[in-house]
Structure formats: structure tokens, C-alpha cells
Design a protein around this motif. Structure first.
Motif, PDB file in Angstrom:
ATOM      1  N   PRO A  60       0.887  -1.332  -0.116  1.00 29.23           N
ATOM      2  CA  PRO A  60      -0.003   0.110   0.127  1.00 29.23           C
ATOM      3  C   PRO A  60       0.023   1.344   0.171  1.00 29.23           C
ATOM      4  N   GLY A  61       0.350   2.257  -1.066  1.00 32.29           N
ATOM      5  CA  GLY A  61       1.003   3.321   0.014  1.00 32.29           C
ATOM      6  C   GLY A  61       0.309   4.109   0.834  1.00 32.29           C
ATOM      7  N   THR A  62       2.079   5.635   1.183  1.00 32.27           N
ATOM      8  CA  THR A  62       2.045   6.118   2.526  1.00 32.27           C
ATOM      9  C   THR A  62       0.538   6.402   2.782  1.00 32.27           C
ATOM     10  N   THR A  63      -0.481   6.906   2.218  1.00 30.96           N
ATOM     11  CA  THR A  63      -1.469   8.004   2.082  1.00 30.96           C
ATOM     12  C   THR A  63      -2.449   7.614   3.430  1.00 30.96           C
ATOM     13  N   TYR A  64      -2.366   6.086   2.818  1.00 31.79           N
ATOM     14  CA  TYR A  64      -3.544   4.722   3.837  1.00 31.79           C
ATOM     15  C   TYR A  64      -2.644   4.386   4.651  1.00 31.79           C
ATOM     16  N   GLN A  65      -1.700   4.626   4.500  1.00 27.35           N
ATOM     17  CA  GLN A  65      -0.624   3.697   6.122  1.00 27.35           C
ATOM     18  C   GLN A  65      -1.187   4.331   7.146  1.00 27.35           C
ATOM     19  N   LYS A  66      -1.091   5.957   6.529  1.00 28.14           N
ATOM     20  CA  LYS A  66      -1.186   6.818   7.961  1.00 28.14           C
ATOM     21  C   LYS A  66      -2.284   7.193   7.719  1.00 28.14           C
ATOM     22  N   LYS A  67      -3.301   7.963   7.192  1.00 30.25           N
ATOM     23  CA  LYS A  67      -4.645   7.413   7.015  1.00 30.25           C
ATOM     24  C   LYS A  67      -5.866   5.815   7.321  1.00 30.25           C
ATOM     25  N   LEU A  68      -5.568   5.328   8.490  1.00 27.80           N
ATOM     26  CA  LEU A  68      -6.172   4.160   8.168  1.00 27.80           C
ATOM     27  C   LEU A  68      -7.841   4.457   7.490  1.00 27.80           C
ATOM     28  N   LEU A  69      -8.056   3.625   6.226  1.00 28.04           N
ATOM     29  CA  LEU A  69      -9.592   3.441   6.011  1.00 28.04           C
ATOM     30  C   LEU A  69     -10.223   2.335   6.749  1.00 28.04           C
ATOM     31  N   ASN A  70      -9.580   1.634   7.486  1.00 26.28           N
ATOM     32  CA  ASN A  70      -9.812   0.198   8.417  1.00 26.28           C
ATOM     33  C   ASN A  70      -9.687   0.652   9.540  1.00 26.28           C
ATOM     34  N   PRO A  71     -10.057   0.881  10.563  1.00 27.46           N
ATOM     35  CA  PRO A  71      -9.944   0.968  12.298  1.00 27.46           C
ATOM     36  C   PRO A  71      -8.798  -0.144  12.248  1.00 27.46           C
ATOM     37  N   LYS A  72      -8.967  -1.319  11.512  1.00 31.28           N
ATOM     38  CA  LYS A  72      -8.344  -2.846  12.295  1.00 31.28           C
ATOM     39  C   LYS A  72      -6.627  -2.419  11.504  1.00 31.28           C
ATOM     40  N   GLY A  73      -6.418  -1.653  10.566  1.00 31.56           N
ATOM     41  CA  GLY A  73      -5.437  -1.132   9.620  1.00 31.56           C
ATOM     42  C   GLY A  73      -4.869  -1.252   8.663  1.00 31.56           C
ATOM     43  N   CYS A  74      -4.176  -0.766   7.973  1.00 35.15           N
ATOM     44  CA  CYS A  74      -4.029  -0.533   6.218  1.00 35.15           C
ATOM     45  C   CYS A  74      -4.296  -2.616   5.950  1.00 35.15           C
ATOM     46  N   TRP A  75      -4.268  -2.868   4.641  1.00 38.13           N
ATOM     47  CA  TRP A  75      -3.953  -3.841   4.439  1.00 38.13           C
ATOM     48  C   TRP A  75      -2.656  -3.992   3.724  1.00 38.13           C
ATOM     49  N   VAL A  76      -2.106  -5.535   4.130  1.00 40.40           N
ATOM     50  CA  VAL A  76      -0.686  -5.998   3.599  1.00 40.40           C
ATOM     51  C   VAL A  76      -0.817  -7.157   2.682  1.00 40.40           C
ATOM     52  N   MET A  77      -0.437  -7.712   1.229  1.00 44.14           N
ATOM     53  CA  MET A  77      -0.542  -8.526   0.923  1.00 44.14           C
ATOM     54  C   MET A  77       0.386  -9.000   1.452  1.00 44.14           C
TER      55      MET A  77
END
Length: 192
Positions: A60-77
Motif C-alpha cells: 500500500p501507499g503511505t497515504t493509507y498507511q497513515k490515514k487508515l480506511l479500516n480501524p483494524k489497519g491498512c491491508w498488506v498482502m
């Protein structure tokens, strides 16, 4: 790193993954070079005796690593073979953005430390999740130009930075006659 059908088959064999002679193989290769927001990974499509290679991000890009779309965290395959986990569909329901939608079990983790550095959250543990609930698709970035920065293009999706390459991937999948597609994510070191 040399990417050929033979080096991919050898890596699959070492990892205990299935190699299908009669199906499309979609293989992401995560490089050892960890540069935030860079399209520095590779996506390979193997069908019969043809190999297509393009650049992508498997992180994932840093945008959604810093601003989480999911409260559980940013998904990383995470590296694994996800058999029949994808099907042709539309990214975010957009009629002009064909993609491979996650529709089966996918493997990854959620980072919630908001530091913008992928794979740095020591509490994050990889597990199998239902892909339709995550939305980690394989899609394209900018339609008009080659994208150089991941940014908001990925919140956990595998993203190709050249639109025509994404379109080629979708055409290969559609022309194969398959309904479901296997995605295998490996690491660059698996090809050595």
C-alpha cells in the motif's frame, strides 16, 4: 533478478506452490528494495508459453498507511498462493475500470501503527481472509500517464502503474475462458 517461466516454475516448486499448465498464472514479485510509495515490484502473467512482465506495487501507499480506511489497519498482502481468489470485475464499481476483484481467500495482514513504513508493525500477524470483504483488487493507476508514486492508488491492492499493461492483463484473463484466477505473491529472493 532474472524472470523467466523456468525461474518462476522453479520458485513455485521450492515453495510447494501449484503450477497449472493450462491456466493463467498471475505472479507478483515483491522486490527487496523497500522504498515507500514506489512502483518497484513486478507483476508477471504466464499463460501457456507466454510471459508478460510489468511494474507494479505489492504494498500500500503511505497515504493509507497513515490515514487508515479500516480501524483494524491498512491491508498488506503477504507472500502466498491464493488459488482461485480473483475474478474479472470492476474496481470500486467504476464502469471504466476493469480489474481482478478479490473474490476468494487472500493472505495478508493489517498494520495499524500509522508510521507509513510497510511491514514495520510488529503486532501485525498474517492470516487468511475473505477477499470480498477486504477489496484488495489487482487494478491500474492513472489512465493518462505512467504513475511514479503509489500514494492513494493502493490501500492494500496490487496496482499496475501503466494503464495499458493493466488492460493487457485483463484481456489475457478474459481471453483465457477462466472465471477464477490464482494470484501468487512471492519475494525476489525466491527467484535466486
Amino acid at each position: 533478478m532474472k524472470i523467466t517461466i523456468d525461474t518462476l516454475k522453479t520458485a513455485f516448486n521450492k515453495l510447494g506452490y501449484k503450477w497449472f499448465e493450462d491456466k493463467v498464472h498471475i505472479v507478483g514479485i515483491r522486490t527487496t528494495l523497500q522504498v515507500p510509495d514506489a512502483f518497484n515490484d513486478f507483476m508477471c502473467v504466464v499463460y501457456k508459453n507466454d510471459l508478460f512482465i510489468t511494474t507494479c506495487t505489492t504494498e500500500p501507499g503511505t497515504t493509507y498507511q497513515k490515514k487508515l480506511l479500516n480501524p483494524k489497519g491498512c491491508w498488506v498482502m503477504m507472500p502466498n498462493q491464493m488459488i482461485d481468489a480473483y475474478s474479472v470485475g470492476l474496481h470500486q464499481g467504476k464502469a471504466d475500470h476493469a480489474c481482478l476483484k478479490s473474490s476468494g481467500k487472500i493472505y495478508g495482514l493489517r498494520e495499524d501503527d500509522k508510521d507509513g513504513i510497510v511491514l514495520n508493525d510488529k503486532d501485525a500477524v498474517a492470516s487468511w481472509q475473505e477477499g470480498s470483504g477486504i477489496g484488495a483488487n489487482i487494478h491500474g493507476a492513472n489512465k493518462l500517464a505512467k504513475s511514479t508514486i503509489v500514494g492513494s492508488w493502493s490501500a492494500g491492492c496490487q496496482v499496475l502503474n501503466v494503464w495499458k499493461d493493466k488492460e493487457h492483463l485483463i484481456e489475457l484473463c478474459k481471453n483465457s475462458g477462466q472465471q477464477k484466477f490464482t494470484y501468487t505473491l512471492i519475494e525476489e529472493t525466491n527467484l535466486i
